[in-house]
Motif scaffolding. Structure first.
Motif, PDB file in Angstrom:
ATOM      1  N   PRO A   1       1.163   7.700 -73.778  1.00 15.02           N
ATOM      2  CA  PRO A   1       0.693   8.997 -74.286  1.00 15.02           C
ATOM      3  C   PRO A   1      -0.625   9.419 -73.641  1.00 15.02           C
ATOM      4  O   PRO A   1      -1.635   9.589 -74.313  1.00 15.02           O
ATOM      5  N   THR A   2      -0.620   9.606 -72.326  1.00 18.11           N
ATOM      6  CA  THR A   2      -1.853   9.996 -71.633  1.00 18.11           C
ATOM      7  C   THR A   2      -1.604  11.203 -70.759  1.00 18.11           C
ATOM      8  O   THR A   2      -0.471  11.558 -70.469  1.00 18.11           O
ATOM      9  N   GLY A   3      -2.687  11.803 -70.287  1.00 21.53           N
ATOM     10  CA  GLY A   3      -2.612  12.849 -69.281  1.00 21.53           C
ATOM     11  C   GLY A   3      -2.394  12.192 -67.928  1.00 21.53           C
ATOM     12  O   GLY A   3      -2.142  10.990 -67.845  1.00 21.53           O
ATOM     13  N   PRO A   4      -2.511  12.976 -66.834  1.00 21.22           N
ATOM     14  CA  PRO A   4      -2.312  12.405 -65.501  1.00 21.22           C
ATOM     15  C   PRO A   4      -3.320  11.289 -65.215  1.00 21.22           C
ATOM     16  O   PRO A   4      -4.421  11.295 -65.762  1.00 21.22           O
ATOM     17  N   ASN A   5      -2.914  10.352 -64.377  1.00 19.88           N
ATOM     18  CA  ASN A   5      -3.815   9.275 -63.973  1.00 19.88           C
ATOM     19  C   ASN A   5      -4.347   8.458 -65.138  1.00 19.88           C
ATOM     20  O   ASN A   5      -5.438   7.913 -65.069  1.00 19.88           O
ATOM     21  N   GLY A   6      -3.628   8.402 -66.223  1.00 22.39           N
ATOM     22  CA  GLY A   6      -4.082   7.613 -67.368  1.00 22.39           C
ATOM     23  C   GLY A   6      -5.231   8.237 -68.136  1.00 22.39           C
ATOM     24  O   GLY A   6      -5.820   7.607 -69.009  1.00 22.39           O
ATOM     25  N   LEU A   7      -5.550   9.494 -67.832  1.00 18.97           N
ATOM     26  CA  LEU A   7      -6.651  10.149 -68.543  1.00 18.97           C
ATOM     27  C   LEU A   7      -6.233  10.520 -69.965  1.00 18.97           C
ATOM     28  O   LEU A   7      -5.057  10.744 -70.242  1.00 18.97           O
ATOM     29  N   GLN A   8      -7.224  10.617 -70.819  1.00 16.49           N
ATOM     30  CA  GLN A   8      -6.968  10.900 -72.218  1.00 16.49           C
ATOM     31  C   GLN A   8      -6.237  12.232 -72.415  1.00 16.49           C
ATOM     32  O   GLN A   8      -6.608  13.240 -71.826  1.00 16.49           O
TER      33      GLN A   8
ATOM     34  N   ALA B   1       4.762   7.779 -55.894  1.00 18.23           N
ATOM     35  CA  ALA B   1       3.847   6.641 -55.879  1.00 18.23           C
ATOM     36  C   ALA B   1       2.748   6.835 -54.843  1.00 18.23           C
ATOM     37  O   ALA B   1       2.905   7.591 -53.889  1.00 18.23           O
ATOM     38  N   ARG B   2       1.611   6.160 -55.062  1.00 17.56           N
ATOM     39  CA  ARG B   2       0.578   6.024 -54.025  1.00 17.56           C
ATOM     40  C   ARG B   2       0.681   4.587 -53.540  1.00 17.56           C
ATOM     41  O   ARG B   2       0.811   3.649 -54.347  1.00 17.56           O
ATOM     42  N   VAL B   3       0.623   4.436 -52.209  1.00 18.33           N
ATOM     43  CA  VAL B   3       0.830   3.103 -51.642  1.00 18.33           C
ATOM     44  C   VAL B   3      -0.323   2.727 -50.728  1.00 18.33           C
ATOM     45  O   VAL B   3      -1.104   3.583 -50.293  1.00 18.33           O
ATOM     46  N   ASP B   4      -0.399   1.425 -50.429  1.00 15.59           N
ATOM     47  CA  ASP B   4      -1.487   0.897 -49.613  1.00 15.59           C
ATOM     48  C   ASP B   4      -1.182   1.118 -48.137  1.00 15.59           C
ATOM     49  O   ASP B   4      -0.135   0.693 -47.638  1.00 15.59           O
TER      50      ASP B   4
ATOM     51  N   TYR C   1      -0.012   9.040 -50.070  1.00 14.97           N
ATOM     52  CA  TYR C   1       0.872   9.778 -50.978  1.00 14.97           C
ATOM     53  C   TYR C   1       2.248   9.872 -50.328  1.00 14.97           C
ATOM     54  O   TYR C   1       2.359  10.203 -49.149  1.00 14.97           O
ATOM     55  N   LEU C   2       3.330   9.579 -51.094  1.00 12.71           N
ATOM     56  CA  LEU C   2       4.681   9.604 -50.529  1.00 12.71           C
ATOM     57  C   LEU C   2       5.379  10.926 -50.887  1.00 12.71           C
ATOM     58  O   LEU C   2       6.234  10.970 -51.775  1.00 12.71           O
ATOM     59  N   GLY C   3       5.000  11.984 -50.193  1.00 10.41           N
ATOM     60  CA  GLY C   3       5.537  13.314 -50.487  1.00 10.41           C
ATOM     61  C   GLY C   3       7.047  13.359 -50.344  1.00 10.41           C
ATOM     62  O   GLY C   3       7.590  12.913 -49.346  1.00 10.41           O
ATOM     63  N   GLY C   4       7.729  13.910 -51.344  1.00  9.22           N
ATOM     64  CA  GLY C   4       9.184  14.009 -51.300  1.00  9.22           C
ATOM     65  C   GLY C   4       9.878  12.949 -52.132  1.00  9.22           C
ATOM     66  O   GLY C   4      11.092  12.970 -52.283  1.00  9.22           O
ATOM     67  N   MET C   5       9.110  12.000 -52.650  1.00 10.85           N
ATOM     68  CA  MET C   5       9.749  10.912 -53.395  1.00 10.85           C
ATOM     69  C   MET C   5       9.155  10.733 -54.782  1.00 10.85           C
ATOM     70  O   MET C   5       8.906   9.615 -55.231  1.00 10.85           O
TER      71      MET C   5
ATOM     72  N   PRO D   1      12.364   3.529 -43.652  1.00 13.16           N
ATOM     73  CA  PRO D   1      11.767   2.987 -42.430  1.00 13.16           C
ATOM     74  C   PRO D   1      10.242   3.120 -42.425  1.00 13.16           C
ATOM     75  O   PRO D   1       9.718   4.213 -42.672  1.00 13.16           O
ATOM     76  N   GLY D   2       9.574   2.002 -42.186  1.00 14.24           N
ATOM     77  CA  GLY D   2       8.115   1.997 -42.195  1.00 14.24           C
ATOM     78  C   GLY D   2       7.552   1.530 -43.524  1.00 14.24           C
ATOM     79  O   GLY D   2       6.380   1.157 -43.630  1.00 14.24           O
ATOM     80  N   LEU D   3       8.385   1.597 -44.559  1.00 10.54           N
ATOM     81  CA  LEU D   3       7.903   1.202 -45.896  1.00 10.54           C
ATOM     82  C   LEU D   3       8.534  -0.130 -46.348  1.00 10.54           C
ATOM     83  O   LEU D   3       8.501  -0.460 -47.535  1.00 10.54           O
ATOM     84  N   GLU D   4       9.108  -0.860 -45.402  1.00  7.46           N
ATOM     85  CA  GLU D   4       9.851  -2.081 -45.759  1.00  7.46           C
ATOM     86  C   GLU D   4       9.014  -3.064 -46.574  1.00  7.46           C
ATOM     87  O   GLU D   4       9.528  -3.794 -47.415  1.00  7.46           O
ATOM     88  N   HIS D   5       7.715  -3.109 -46.293  1.00  8.60           N
ATOM     89  CA  HIS D   5       6.866  -4.085 -47.000  1.00  8.60           C
ATOM     90  C   HIS D   5       5.810  -3.389 -47.834  1.00  8.60           C
ATOM     91  O   HIS D   5       4.717  -3.923 -48.062  1.00  8.60           O
ATOM     92  N   VAL D   6       6.133  -2.188 -48.246  1.00  8.40           N
ATOM     93  CA  VAL D   6       5.107  -1.360 -48.871  1.00  8.40           C
ATOM     94  C   VAL D   6       4.596  -1.957 -50.179  1.00  8.40           C
ATOM     95  O   VAL D   6       5.348  -2.607 -50.930  1.00  8.40           O
ATOM     96  N   LYS D   7       3.293  -1.781 -50.413  1.00  3.89           N
ATOM     97  CA  LYS D   7       2.702  -2.193 -51.689  1.00  3.89           C
ATOM     98  C   LYS D   7       2.285  -0.945 -52.457  1.00  3.89           C
ATOM     99  O   LYS D   7       1.600  -0.068 -51.918  1.00  3.89           O
ATOM    100  N   ILE D   8       2.731  -0.888 -53.701  1.00  5.27           N
ATOM    101  CA  ILE D   8       2.414   0.278 -54.532  1.00  5.27           C
ATOM    102  C   ILE D   8       1.044   0.089 -55.172  1.00  5.27           C
ATOM    103  O   ILE D   8       0.752  -0.979 -55.703  1.00  5.27           O
ATOM    104  N   VAL D   9       0.219   1.120 -55.075  1.00  9.36           N
ATOM    105  CA  VAL D   9      -1.067   1.093 -55.777  1.00  9.36           C
ATOM    106  C   VAL D   9      -0.899   1.736 -57.160  1.00  9.36           C
ATOM    107  O   VAL D   9      -1.333   1.188 -58.163  1.00  9.36           O
ATOM    108  N   ARG D  10      -0.259   2.899 -57.173  1.00  7.83           N
ATOM    109  CA  ARG D  10       0.029   3.561 -58.457  1.00  7.83           C
ATOM    110  C   ARG D  10       1.509   3.939 -58.476  1.00  7.83           C
ATOM    111  O   ARG D  10       2.019   4.477 -57.486  1.00  7.83           O
ATOM    112  N   ASN D  11       2.148   3.709 -59.586  1.00  8.70           N
ATOM    113  CA  ASN D  11       3.560   4.046 -59.727  1.00  8.70           C
ATOM    114  C   ASN D  11       3.789   5.554 -59.700  1.00  8.70           C
ATOM    115  O   ASN D  11       2.910   6.320 -60.082  1.00  8.70           O
TER     116      ASN D  11
END
Lengths: 633, 457
Positions: free
Chosen positions: A172-179, A204-207, A310-314, A331-341
């Motif tokens: 039950p939060t706003g964007p980015n976990g904000l109140q 998602a935001r990824v590393d 930022y993974l635009g389109g997904m 392709p290119g994201l085979e080992h991707v690490k997610i920072v934010r879901n």
């Protein structure tokens, strides 16, 4: 008795893109303004895509800038890549888009706000509107403090009763976990305001370090950067740019999505809000367009000082494990690490038909609103509404005339007119196809269209205004010169024409006639135009467009004249259309609900027929005659 | 912004000697001068107001009709605008030809009720009549719309829908590409659209060339003959169409399986709808259920209810009489040559309509029926059919305009204009075609974009 009570001219609720523009406009007009936010750190936050502008949104930003808004200036200070979209197409659809350094964007906007006189920033959740006899008197915070005000601007964005969802996780939060702001909805409902529940989402935001860019196509910025703001000197924004990257989903990605659809809250029914069709989640795209075997993914930097991409389109609301699985097929994201879901977000907003074209509530005098709270989507759409709501709140307090831009003046006018006239069942996004006079509403002439209005409001400096006046004059003179200058069929000219695949002249022709030839333009004619004055690029561009597309522009201006006639016929306020004999029942119902301000607006309401409009015109004339008769008596 | 000049046929659309075409608006004289030729004389605008002039209406070199032209100057006319009335006497066909010529020369077909509206807005009609004016506008529009939708021939409305759907798709494609250039490309699109545009132009051209032969819409008073099986509907029909005085044409709709008889009765055109079996011969027993006939009669302008006077009335008759009570109807008491068990008074009382005793078999009383229809028509009880004529002309105008818009698309493509220019004219064509089938544009484009093209972040 409240334990704390203060008085301001204007209260602005929310500090997103709408709230910032509203607060700045009011304070800059000298009104004591207080802006509330649930978190000062989230001022001008960009919780979704890391860019400003794009098709038709770029138009909005330039119009806002011409009127004296801040967004254009702020992105000029903080962009890290810039592109003019649709350059190969007509001038009406050229559109500027810039990648922002998100943190920088926020920081600069906050700095501007903090250093604006008459502006107070306050971290608190506004929980209640204070309304007496349908007039706004102020707001109350969750802690019980009361802030009296002459006008209030609501710009709560996606925070009202917000809920972030992915898989079976629901926060039950706003964007980015904000109140979230959980109380204002009830206060609005208590005042008779109809609320909707809308939904949107973000990927998602990824590393960056986990991405293999060698498998992606590089997307660079333009060589020559055009700034957003008419006040920004183009020379000051030419800088090193950061690239974006393009890759694609594939059948494997789609297979994973299809196999896990039952775990998506969108399809299981856990999400009740209405999402936007133009910004579908990847699972929406896969379901709706099963024939497409791949979808584009734009990998965009979130800023210069972060590795987040930022993974635009997904965008997606699938469970965390499915997100990992699907992203890693790309392709290119085979080992991707997610920072934010990735997540979907649901929130309360109003039915925008509750508003007048000034963005004031019909039911609460002095209360205005803008942004996603009004059922729109996008930073730019929010900013322009916040600005218009802000200046109209200010105009009201100052006892000056309200400002409404019409559909022939600006995309802003189209946006607001659509919101307050047409039924809207999804977050509203600006599109060039919504603007019927788009040949006139170009991003390149926003200053010529709107600077004067901004100047009269008091938000454009004398210097900036004079610049536009001079520009206008120079354009006019140059067009006249081209129309008058005859050019002979001499050897030099014929050779020039030949070299550009253009038919040689039989007799003389004016320079303007040559500009109009499909294969030529104003810039090319420099070679044979000896008396050409030294002019700035933006002026040359206007001259070229105005001559080249003259026929089309003239036709649109005729349409506008027709349109203005109906906009000029005003309808009375609080009018009972049931008293007009011969209006069809459906029309009566719609007109009573909407209370349009003009016959023009009435004609755009679905369910009101051309015959109903004729009947209204006759009725207006009847009332006029009755009035003038009783005046005589 | 200048007011447009409008034109319409001002008299009833019957083959009754003289008909009047009225032109009203700032360019009325100018337009009339373009088509009105006489031996000598100055331009009409220089003539005195309220004068009558003799001459010919000419389409180029071709003389169409010998006419009288009456000129009235603003504000001394019905609409308080410059007005020209052309008195012609070539019958329905000629009136329409002249009206089309007037439109080609710069006027616009008047909207339903527009003359009255202008008269009021220009202060010519008294305030107390305002509400009547509004009624006229609404009623005429409703009628025009209803006839547009329900009387448009199936094949044409289908073609129109297909054409619009194709244009809409292409607009949506262009718009999607402009809106989301990174997802949708316009490479090679120009060539594709050029081919499509040619095809659309051909189709519209075909519709236009056939517009005169078989009108876009069926004209005439929409008439339905009701009655129980064996009441004598078929015989009546045969009498009406079989005699010399009636001219008959057959129009077969292609998507709806109805047949219609087009009859001119004393110069009034009737469009008799065959409600399943009216045209079938005497040996086939008709099987019209009351409910089916009711459907056909719902949209009718005129109902002819045939009663077999030699049989007692039953509940079927009661139901029909109930249904036609508040409609325009004539009741025929048939088989007056046989022994009658139903009286005319009883019928009149129960149905609320005029009753005419006839014998379809002996062809007795048919003239009385014709007189009655003629009376109802001239007294304005069934007067709306001029709207259909006008609607047909409006349709043709809309087709012409759609064609002009598509010509401009073609021109833009040839001149290598950018793609966004095409959609402006495509939208015009789309809108024009929509007026023919009574559809507005609304959010069509935005909806099409979202449903057909995958867009967005």
């Amino acid at each position: 008795m409240p334990y704390l009570e203060e008085s301001y001219d204007i209260v602005v609720v929310g500090a997103g893109h709408a709230g910032c523009e509203a607060a700045l406009a009011c304070a800059r007009l000298g009104l004591e303004t207080i802006m509330f936010t649930v978190s000062v750190d989230s001022i001008a936050l960009m919780p979704c895509n890391p860019n400003i502008g794009g098709s038709s949104k770029g138009h909005l930003v330039r119009e806002l800038d011409a009127l004296g808004g801040e967004m254009g200036k702020n992105i000029d200070k903080t962009f890290i890549q810039s592109k003019m979209l649709n350059e190969s197409k007509g001038p009406a659809v050229h559109s500027l888009r810039a990648q922002a350094d998100k943190q920088d964007y926020t920081r600069h906007m906050r700095q501007t706000l903090e250093n604006t006189d008459h502006l107070t920033i306050r971290q608190a959740e506004v929980s209640e509107l204070i309304v007496e006899e349908n007039v706004i008197k102020g707001v109350k915070t969750f802690s019980g403090a009361v802030y009296r005000a002459k006008a209030v601007v609501l710009a709560t964005g996606t925070y009202l009763k917000a809920r972030c969802i992915y898989g079976d996780v629901s926060n039950p939060t706003g964007p980015n976990g904000l109140q979230a702001a959980n109380h204002l909805t009830d206060s609005l409902k208590a005042n008779g305001i109809e609320m909707f529940r809308f939904k949107t989402g973000t990927p998602a935001r990824v590393d960056k370090r986990s991405i293999d860019f060698s498998k992606m196509e590089e997307q660079k910025g333009d060589d020559r950067i055009v700034p957003f703001s008419f006040s920004t000197d183009p020379d000051t924004v030419q800088k090193e740019q950061v690239s974006c990257w393009l890759t694609y989903t594939n059948e494997e990605t789609h297979k994973i999505i299809r196999e896990n659809l039952d775990r998506s809250p969108l399809f299981s029914g856990a999400i009740e809000g209405t999402g936007p069709r133009y910004c579908p989640s990847i699972e929406d795209k896969v379901v709706k367009f099963p024939d497409k075997n791949r979808h584009q993914v734009f990998v965009e930097p979130e800023g210069l000082y972060t590795n987040e991409m930022y993974l635009g389109g997904m965008s997606s609301s699938l469970p965390e494990d499915v997100q990992y699985a699907m992203y890693r097929t790309v392709p290119g994201l085979e080992h991707v690490k997610i920072v934010r879901n990735a997540y979907a977000i649901e929130y309360d907003c109003i039915n925008s038909l509750e508003l007048k074209p000034t963005l004031e509530f019909k039911k609460i005098s002095g209360c205005f609103s803008g942004g996603q709270f009004n059922g729109s989507s996008g930073y730019e759409e929010a900013a322009v509404q916040g600005f218009m709501a802000g200046i109209n709140a200010a105009m009201k307090v100052l006892g000056r005339e309200q400002i409404v831009l019409d559909r022939s003046q600006a995309y802003i006018g189209v946006l607001i007119d659509d919101l307050v006239t047409k039924e809207n069942h999804e977050p509203y996004r600006m599109m060039t196809s919504r603007a019927e006079y788009r040949l006139l509403l170009r991003q390149d002439n926003a200053d010529l269209r709107l600077r004067k209005i901004g100047y009269e409001i008091g938000l454009v400096s004398e210097e900036d205004y004079q610049k536009t006046v001079k520009k206008e004059q120079q354009i006019k003179e140059e067009i006249q010169r081209l129309n008058k200058t005859n050019i002979g069929a001499n050897g030099k000219v014929q050779k020039f024409l030949e070299s550009h695949g253009s038919t040689p002249l039989k007799t003389g022709a004016t320079l303007a006639e040559l500009v109009r030839r499909p294969e030529l333009d104003y810039f090319m004619l420099t070679e044979i135009d000896d008396k050409r004055p030294e002019l700035q690029f933006d002026i040359q561009e206007q001259v070229n467009i105005n001559i080249k597309y003259e026929g089309y522009i003239r036709r649109q201006m005729q349409q506008v004249a027709q349109f203005k006639k109906m906009e000029g016929k005003k309808l009375p306020e609080h009018f009972d259309y049931g008293t007009v004999k011969s209006l069809r029942r459906e029309a009566v119902q719609k007109l009573n609900q909407l209370q349009p301000v003009s016959v023009g607006q009435a004609s755009r309401i679905s369910g009101v027929s051309p015959a109903d409009i004729s009947v209204l015109l006759v009725h207006l004339e009847q009332m006029r005659q009755q009035r003038s008769r009783s005046d005589r008596d | 912004m200048k007011k447009e000049t409008i034109a319409a046929i001002a008299t009833a659309m019957s083959d009754s000697g003289i008909g009047i075409i009225r032109i009203s608006g700032p360019e009325a004289f100018l337009i009339a001068d373009r088509i009105f030729k006489r031996k000598k004389g100055k331009p009409l605008c220089e003539e005195k107001a309220n004068t009558i002039h003799y001459g010919f209406i000419c389409d180029g070199d071709e003389k169409l009709d010998e006419v009288l032209v009456i000129i009235m100057k603003a504000p001394h006319s019905y609409t308080a605008e410059d007005t020209v009335e052309i008195d012609c006497h070539g019958g329905v066909l000629m009136m329409k030809k002249i009206l089309e010529l007037v439109i080609r020369n710069g006027a616009r077909a008047a909207d339903p009720g527009e003359f009255t509206k202008r008269a009021f807005l220009n202060g010519r009609i008294d305030l107390s009549q305002a509400e009547a004016v509004m009624d006229v506008i609404q009623a005429k529009n409703e009628y025009a719309l209803k006839s547009s939708v329900s009387q448009l021939r199936g094949s044409i409305s289908k073609k129109m829908r297909e054409l619009r759907a194709e244009i809409l798709y292409e607009m949506a494609y262009i718009e999607s590409a402009l809106d989301d250039p990174e997802h949708i490309s316009l490479d090679g699109y120009r060539e594709k659209l050029a081919v499509l545009t040619e095809d659309w132009l051909k189709k519209i051209g075909h519709l236009l060339s056939t517009a005169d032969k078989g009108k876009v819409m069926k004209e005439g008073i929409r008439t339905v003959i009701l009655g129980k099986p064996n009441a004598g509907k078929s015989s009546l029909m045969n009498v009406l169409v079989g005699e010399e005085r009636a001219i008959v044409t057959e129009i077969a709709g292609t998507t709806r399986d109805t047949l219609e008889e087009h009859i001119y009765l004393n110069g009034i055109s009737l469009n008799v709808v065959d409600t399943a079996g009216i045209r079938e011969t005497k040996d086939v027993v008709e099987q019209i259920g009351v409910s089916r006939a009711r459907d056909a009669a719902k949209d009718a302008d005129l109902i002819i209810y045939v009663v077999d006077g030699s049989c007692p009335l039953d509940e079927n008759d009661a139901e029909i009489m109930d249904f036609i009570r508040d409609k325009k109807a004539v009741v025929l008491l048939n088989k007056s040559d046989l022994l009658m068990v139903v009286s005319a008074e009883e019928l009149r009382e129960r149905s609320g309509h005029k009753v005419i005793p006839v014998s379809a078999k002996e062809e007795l009383g048919i003239e009385a029926l014709e007189d009655e229809i003629k009376n109802m028509f001239y007294q304005g009880q069934i007067s709306f059919n001029d709207e259909i004529y006008l609607t047909n002309i409006r349709h043709k105008e809309a087709l012409e305009q759609a064609k002009t818009s598509l010509d401009m698309v073609r021109e833009s493509i040839r001149n290598g204009m950018p793609e966004d220019f095409y959609s402006i004219d495509l939208m015009d064509a789309y809108t024009q075609l929509g007026t023919i089938i009574g559809e507005e544009v609304g959010e069509d484009l935005v909806n099409e974009i979202f449903s057909r093209f995958c867009m967005g972040k």
